[in-house]
Structure formats: C-alpha cells, structure tokens
Design a protein around this motif. Structure first.
Motif, PDB file in Angstrom:
ATOM      1  N   LEU A 131       0.832  -1.209   0.000  1.00 45.93           N
ATOM      2  CA  LEU A 131       0.000   0.000   0.000  1.00 45.93           C
ATOM      3  C   LEU A 131       0.865   1.257   0.000  1.00 45.93           C
ATOM      4  CD1 LEU A 131      -3.311   0.615   1.702  1.00 45.93           C
ATOM      5  CD2 LEU A 131      -1.506   2.282   2.127  1.00 45.93           C
ATOM      6  N   MET A 132       0.487   2.199  -0.870  1.00 47.47           N
ATOM      7  CA  MET A 132       1.234   3.452  -0.982  1.00 47.47           C
ATOM      8  C   MET A 132       0.255   4.595  -1.255  1.00 47.47           C
ATOM      9  SD  MET A 132       4.336   4.518  -0.691  1.00 47.47           S
ATOM     10  CE  MET A 132       5.251   3.002  -0.906  1.00 47.47           C
ATOM     11  N   CYS A 133       0.563   5.756  -0.690  1.00 43.57           N
ATOM     12  CA  CYS A 133      -0.263   6.942  -0.889  1.00 43.57           C
ATOM     13  C   CYS A 133       0.550   7.998  -1.636  1.00 43.57           C
ATOM     14  CB  CYS A 133      -0.721   7.516   0.454  1.00 43.57           C
ATOM     15  SG  CYS A 133      -1.595   6.314   1.489  1.00 43.57           S
ATOM     16  N   TYR A 134      -0.142   8.770  -2.489  1.00 41.46           N
ATOM     17  CA  TYR A 134       0.524   9.801  -3.297  1.00 41.46           C
ATOM     18  C   TYR A 134      -0.169  11.143  -3.085  1.00 41.46           C
ATOM     19  CZ  TYR A 134       2.755   5.901  -5.659  1.00 41.46           C
ATOM     20  OH  TYR A 134       3.487   4.770  -5.931  1.00 41.46           O
ATOM     21  N   TYR A 135       0.660  12.144  -2.807  1.00 38.76           N
ATOM     22  CA  TYR A 135       0.141  13.504  -2.611  1.00 38.76           C
ATOM     23  C   TYR A 135       1.221  14.490  -3.038  1.00 38.76           C
ATOM     24  CZ  TYR A 135      -1.707  17.684  -0.317  1.00 38.76           C
ATOM     25  OH  TYR A 135      -2.174  18.937  -0.059  1.00 38.76           O
ATOM     26  N   GLY A 136       0.922  15.314  -4.017  1.00 36.12           N
ATOM     27  CA  GLY A 136       1.884  16.316  -4.471  1.00 36.12           C
ATOM     28  C   GLY A 136       3.214  15.724  -4.885  1.00 36.12           C
ATOM     29  N   HIS A 137       3.178  14.559  -5.535  1.00 36.05           N
ATOM     30  CA  HIS A 137       4.383  13.860  -6.016  1.00 36.05           C
ATOM     31  C   HIS A 137       5.306  13.423  -4.882  1.00 36.05           C
ATOM     32  CE1 HIS A 137       3.319  14.540 -10.197  1.00 36.05           C
ATOM     33  NE2 HIS A 137       3.024  15.773  -9.858  1.00 36.05           N
ATOM     34  N   THR A 138       4.718  13.256  -3.681  1.00 32.93           N
ATOM     35  CA  THR A 138       5.446  12.639  -2.568  1.00 32.93           C
ATOM     36  C   THR A 138       4.701  11.371  -2.181  1.00 32.93           C
ATOM     37  OG1 THR A 138       4.190  13.845  -0.872  1.00 32.93           O
ATOM     38  CG2 THR A 138       6.213  14.878  -1.713  1.00 32.93           C
ATOM     39  N   THR A 139       5.391  10.444  -1.531  1.00 38.68           N
ATOM     40  CA  THR A 139       4.767   9.185  -1.151  1.00 38.68           C
ATOM     41  C   THR A 139       4.687   9.032   0.361  1.00 38.68           C
ATOM     42  OG1 THR A 139       6.900   8.026  -1.217  1.00 38.68           O
ATOM     43  CG2 THR A 139       5.591   8.051  -3.247  1.00 38.68           C
ATOM     44  N   SER A 140       3.752   8.218   0.771  1.00 44.14           N
ATOM     45  CA  SER A 140       3.539   7.946   2.195  1.00 44.14           C
ATOM     46  C   SER A 140       2.915   6.561   2.309  1.00 44.14           C
ATOM     47  CB  SER A 140       2.612   9.002   2.797  1.00 44.14           C
ATOM     48  OG  SER A 140       2.046   8.556   4.016  1.00 44.14           O
ATOM     49  N   GLU A 141       3.083   5.913   3.466  1.00 47.15           N
ATOM     50  CA  GLU A 141       2.426   4.628   3.711  1.00 47.15           C
ATOM     51  C   GLU A 141       1.261   4.786   4.678  1.00 47.15           C
ATOM     52  OE1 GLU A 141       5.266   1.716   4.922  1.00 47.15           O
ATOM     53  OE2 GLU A 141       6.500   1.935   3.115  1.00 47.15           O
ATOM     54  N   ASN A 142       0.858   6.034   4.950  1.00 42.82           N
ATOM     55  CA  ASN A 142      -0.204   6.292   5.922  1.00 42.82           C
ATOM     56  C   ASN A 142      -1.498   6.706   5.208  1.00 42.82           C
ATOM     57  OD1 ASN A 142      -1.862   7.003   8.012  1.00 42.82           O
ATOM     58  ND2 ASN A 142      -0.506   8.543   8.902  1.00 42.82           N
ATOM     59  N   PRO A 143      -2.471   5.798   5.096  1.00 37.80           N
ATOM     60  CA  PRO A 143      -3.723   6.142   4.408  1.00 37.80           C
ATOM     61  C   PRO A 143      -4.688   6.955   5.255  1.00 37.80           C
ATOM     62  CG  PRO A 143      -3.830   3.897   5.215  1.00 37.80           C
ATOM     63  CD  PRO A 143      -2.452   4.398   5.545  1.00 37.80           C
ATOM     64  N   TYR A 144      -4.339   7.172   6.542  1.00 42.75           N
ATOM     65  CA  TYR A 144      -5.266   7.819   7.470  1.00 42.75           C
ATOM     66  C   TYR A 144      -5.024   9.317   7.607  1.00 42.75           C
ATOM     67  CZ  TYR A 144      -5.774   2.893   8.448  1.00 42.75           C
ATOM     68  OH  TYR A 144      -5.963   1.533   8.308  1.00 42.75           O
ATOM     69  N   GLU A 145      -4.107   9.854   6.800  1.00 44.24           N
ATOM     70  CA  GLU A 145      -3.915  11.300   6.769  1.00 44.24           C
ATOM     71  C   GLU A 145      -4.384  11.816   5.419  1.00 44.24           C
ATOM     72  OE1 GLU A 145       0.253  11.904   7.342  1.00 44.24           O
ATOM     73  OE2 GLU A 145       0.811  11.037   5.412  1.00 44.24           O
ATOM     74  N   ARG A 146      -4.719  13.104   5.377  1.00 45.55           N
ATOM     75  CA  ARG A 146      -5.155  13.739   4.124  1.00 45.55           C
ATOM     76  C   ARG A 146      -6.239  12.911   3.424  1.00 45.55           C
ATOM     77  NH1 ARG A 146       0.663  14.828   3.784  1.00 45.55           N
ATOM     78  NH2 ARG A 146       0.934  12.908   2.595  1.00 45.55           N
ATOM     79  N   VAL A 147      -7.179  12.378   4.209  1.00 40.46           N
ATOM     80  CA  VAL A 147      -8.205  11.498   3.657  1.00 40.46           C
ATOM     81  C   VAL A 147      -9.077  12.256   2.655  1.00 40.46           C
ATOM     82  CG1 VAL A 147     -10.171  10.008   4.201  1.00 40.46           C
ATOM     83  CG2 VAL A 147      -8.208  10.126   5.757  1.00 40.46           C
ATOM     84  N   GLY A 148      -9.135  11.743   1.434  1.00 41.36           N
ATOM     85  CA  GLY A 148      -9.886  12.397   0.362  1.00 41.36           C
ATOM     86  C   GLY A 148      -9.025  13.289  -0.508  1.00 41.36           C
ATOM     87  N   SER A 149      -7.833  13.629  -0.022  1.00 40.06           N
ATOM     88  CA  SER A 149      -6.936  14.509  -0.782  1.00 40.06           C
ATOM     89  C   SER A 149      -5.720  13.771  -1.334  1.00 40.06           C
ATOM     90  CB  SER A 149      -6.454  15.663   0.104  1.00 40.06           C
ATOM     91  OG  SER A 149      -7.529  16.515   0.433  1.00 40.06           O
ATOM     92  N   GLN A 150      -5.521  12.520  -0.928  1.00 43.72           N
ATOM     93  CA  GLN A 150      -4.375  11.763  -1.426  1.00 43.72           C
ATOM     94  C   GLN A 150      -4.855  10.471  -2.091  1.00 43.72           C
ATOM     95  OE1 GLN A 150      -1.704  10.562   1.722  1.00 43.72           O
ATOM     96  NE2 GLN A 150      -3.220   9.275   2.739  1.00 43.72           N
ATOM     97  N   ASP A 151      -4.066  10.015  -3.046  1.00 40.98           N
ATOM     98  CA  ASP A 151      -4.359   8.752  -3.713  1.00 40.98           C
ATOM     99  C   ASP A 151      -3.886   7.600  -2.826  1.00 40.98           C
ATOM    100  OD1 ASP A 151      -5.172   6.999  -5.645  1.00 40.98           O
ATOM    101  OD2 ASP A 151      -3.441   7.299  -6.962  1.00 40.98           O
ATOM    102  N   ILE A 152      -4.607   6.479  -2.879  1.00 37.95           N
ATOM    103  CA  ILE A 152      -4.222   5.272  -2.154  1.00 37.95           C
ATOM    104  C   ILE A 152      -4.186   4.142  -3.174  1.00 37.95           C
ATOM    105  CG2 ILE A 152      -4.727   3.714  -0.244  1.00 37.95           C
ATOM    106  CD1 ILE A 152      -6.569   5.889   0.915  1.00 37.95           C
ATOM    107  N   THR A 153      -3.065   3.449  -3.287  1.00 43.79           N
ATOM    108  CA  THR A 153      -2.951   2.389  -4.284  1.00 43.79           C
ATOM    109  C   THR A 153      -2.247   1.170  -3.694  1.00 43.79           C
ATOM    110  OG1 THR A 153      -0.749   2.917  -5.184  1.00 43.79           O
ATOM    111  CG2 THR A 153      -2.594   4.194  -6.025  1.00 43.79           C
ATOM    112  N   THR A 154      -2.399   0.036  -4.370  1.00 45.08           N
ATOM    113  CA  THR A 154      -1.658  -1.173  -4.017  1.00 45.08           C
ATOM    114  C   THR A 154      -1.241  -1.876  -5.306  1.00 45.08           C
ATOM    115  OG1 THR A 154      -3.666  -2.529  -3.911  1.00 45.08           O
ATOM    116  CG2 THR A 154      -2.927  -1.502  -1.867  1.00 45.08           C
TER     117      THR A 154
END
Length: 381
Positions: free
Chosen positions: A263-286
């Motif tokens: 699982l990986m999250c994308y926001y502003g061309h940065t990545t994160s493994e935390n899907p519980y932040e920026r909910v609705g504003s970041q992409d979540i993919t696997t």
C-alpha cells in the motif's frame, strides 16, 4: 489536507458497527460520490497533481497501443471494433489512440467505436475538452453492480493504472491464523484493529494461489479486481483485454520482501504509507496481483495471451524506431525513454493481455518477451 465532510461520513460508518473493513475505508476515501479522491474536482494527474501516468508522459504510449489494437482488429477479421477504456484520466490515451489510428490506419478508423467508462463528473468534463472534435467516435458509459451500461461488444477492453486503485482488504498473520485489519476510531483518530475475517473468500484467495504468508506479514487482497474481471468477461463477446499496471505475479507479490504489503499513498508527487492522513486529498494504491487476474479470467472464458514488462511491450511495438524519428530533440527522447528504461516505468509496469474467441493470437507486443514466471502461471491453471 483532510476533507472534513468525508471524515464525517467515514466516522458515521464506523460508529454504526464499531469498525469497518479497510476495503470500506478505502472505498469511501477514494470513491465517495461527493467527497472521494477520484470523484472530486482535485487535480490528480500531471505536474500540478499527485502522480504521472504513462499516457501523460508522451503520445507515443497511446500510438503504440493503437498499433497493437490494429493488429488485433485484423486478427478478428477487420469488422467493427469497440475499445472500452476503464478510467481514462484526462483523456489523453484515448486522444492519442484515435488520432494515430485516423492518421495511420484509415480503414481501421472507420470501424472503431471508443467507449470510456468513468465515474467522475469532473474527469468526464476534462476528457470532453481533451477529445473535442472526436465526439463521433467517443461515448461515455458507466459501471454499476448490475454491469456496464452498454451491450456486450467485440473489440478490446483497456485499462491503464486502474486496478491498482480498487479498494482492497488488508490481512495479517497472527498466531499462525489469517486475520483481517479493520479501521476504527480512538481519541478522534483513525486506527487499526485486528479481528476475524469479514469474508471466508479471503482465506480461499490465498489457498487457490498456494500462497502461505509468514507470521506478522501484512498483505492486500483485491476482491474488487475479481469482480472487474468477471464483468469484463460478461461484456466481451470476442476480442482482447489489455491491463497495464504496476504489480507482480502472486509468488512475488506475497514474498517476504513485501512483508508489510504494498500500500502506498501519493500527494503532491510525494509518497507515504499512511492512508489515514489527508483522507480524500491523497491517492491510495496497491500493487496488482496479476496471477489472480489470470486465474479469474480463465474461469470466465478469458485465455492468457501474454504477460510482459511495459519496456518489452513498447520495444516490441517499435518505440526505438519512434525515437529514431525524433533524433536531435533531446526533450522528446528523454520523455520517451522514461516509458521503458530499466528501473523506472518500463520495469515497474506490467502488461497483461487476455483474449476470448480468437484462436491462438500471436501479438506484436508480446513477441518472445514473456515475463519470467508466466509459464508457471499457465501450467498452474
């Protein structure tokens, strides 16, 4: 930035039963009708968005897929050919395919009908702007629990970075038992809770692939992808399915190398493994389990045509020749290289092609370049 109204919706869902599956959480975060990441008007793709897709890098990506489709059309007898693209982003892949076909394959162009399946009203508007002048070739369709909004077709279903965004269940091995990870609320924060499986199919999923997770290992299970394959098989009378995405065969996807899942999250061309932040504003993919797409497809009449890296696929279709045509234009050369160079998109992205009602097709894009391990998958079916 978190979307407050979306958070309220998710909290309300949790409060009804005390917890929800991660699949339900991810589904609301990405696809809530009003506030979801994919359904909102937020810029997602490109420099001002959160990520790039291959079709946004250079038109040659769509042009080479068009070349492959033209061969598919000839193998099928050169009749009417319907392309169904699932999740078309800004519409550039459709734009590049149709315009290349119009220019290079006029007879094929006359037979092509292009359908886009899209849930986002905002993206439909963007796609409409991109595809101005091509309205006689393009229509927009929908997908519901009852299936697609059109009759079964002959042609090709196409998706580029779609399956990775479908909501997934998360599981973990605790005390040698397969358990599920749920989402709940504690001190006004989203947190995780491990409990019994919400659906016995989750255990069957691993048994069928002969996968044994290790103690403490987390993994994702994409049951929605199986629904997607079944729907496509129902609506493809005859033709092909092209699935382009990042992922692996099951043996690699669920190896100890990926002990915490993908699982990986994308926001502003940065990545994160935390899907519980920026909910609705970041992409979540696997990452996609291509083995499961092959297995489920085989059950429902979709034969495996081939599976390869994007680099192999594009090289076989002539991207190197295309680069020779733009020698001297450093900018174009560099962007084309992005699509297939080792270590980047060319290795990360895979291409799975399946077929139905076509006798042993040998496709240009799959010429002697099968992904290692594919033979084992075919033998295991």
């Amino acid at each position: 930035m978190e979307i407050p109204d979306l958070r309220k919706e998710i909290v309300n869902s949790i409060n009804k039963g005390g917890k929800i599956t991660f699949a339900d959480f991810m589904g609301l975060a990405l696809y809530h009708p009003e506030y979801g990441y994919y359904t909102s008007g937020k810029e997602k793709i490109g420099k001002k968005g959160d990520y790039y897709t291959s079709s946004d890098v250079h038109p040659v990506f769509g042009e080479l897929i068009a070349r492959q489709m033209e061969q598919m059309w000839r193998l099928m007898g050169s009749g009417q050919f319907t392309v169904v693209e699932i999740g078309a982003g800004k519409g550039w892949l459709c734009h590049d395919i149709i315009n290349f076909v119009k220019k290079e394959f006029p007879e094929f162009f006359e037979e092509v009908d292009y359908k886009i399946v899209e849930i986002s009203r905002n993206l439909i508007e963007r796609q409409s702007d991109t595809l101005k002048g091509l309205e006689d070739k393009v229509s927009w369709e929908s997908l519901s629990e009852d299936g697609f909004s059109f009759e079964p077709v002959e042609g090709c279903f196409l998706s580029n970075e779609f399956v990775d965004s479908l909501p997934v269940h998360q599981v973990i091995i605790e005390d040698n038992c397969l358990k599920e990870i749920y989402v709940t609320i504690e001190n006004d924060e989203f947190c995780e809770e491990v409990d019994e499986l919400s659906n016995p199919v989750l255990e069957d999923y691993f048994k069928e692939s002969k996968i044994s997770l290790k103690e403490g290992q987390r993994a994702e299970v994409n049951l929605k992808a199986l629904d997607w394959v079944r729907n496509i098989s129902r609506y493809l009378k005859r033709g092909f399915v092209i699935t382009i995405d990042y992922g692996h065969l099951a043996e690699d996807l669920y190896s100890e190398e990926r002990h915490r899942g993908t699982l990986m999250c994308y926001y502003g061309h940065t990545t994160s493994e935390n899907p519980y932040e920026r909910v609705g504003s970041q992409d979540i993919t696997t990452h996609v389990n291509f083995s499961s797409l092959m297995q489920e497809g085989s059950r429902y009449g979709l034969s495996i045509t081939g599976f390869t890296r994007q680099s192999n696929f594009l090289i076989a279709l002539g991207i190197l020749n295309k680069m020779n045509e733009v020698q001297g234009d450093i900018s174009k050369l560099l962007t084309m290289k992005t699509l297939f160079l080792p270590g980047g998109m060319g290795d990360v992205f895979k291409v799975l092609i399946q077929h139905k009602g076509v006798d042993k097709p040998e496709l240009i894009g799959l010429r002697s370049m099968a992904e290692p391990g594919l033979a084992r998958e075919i033998e295991g079916d």
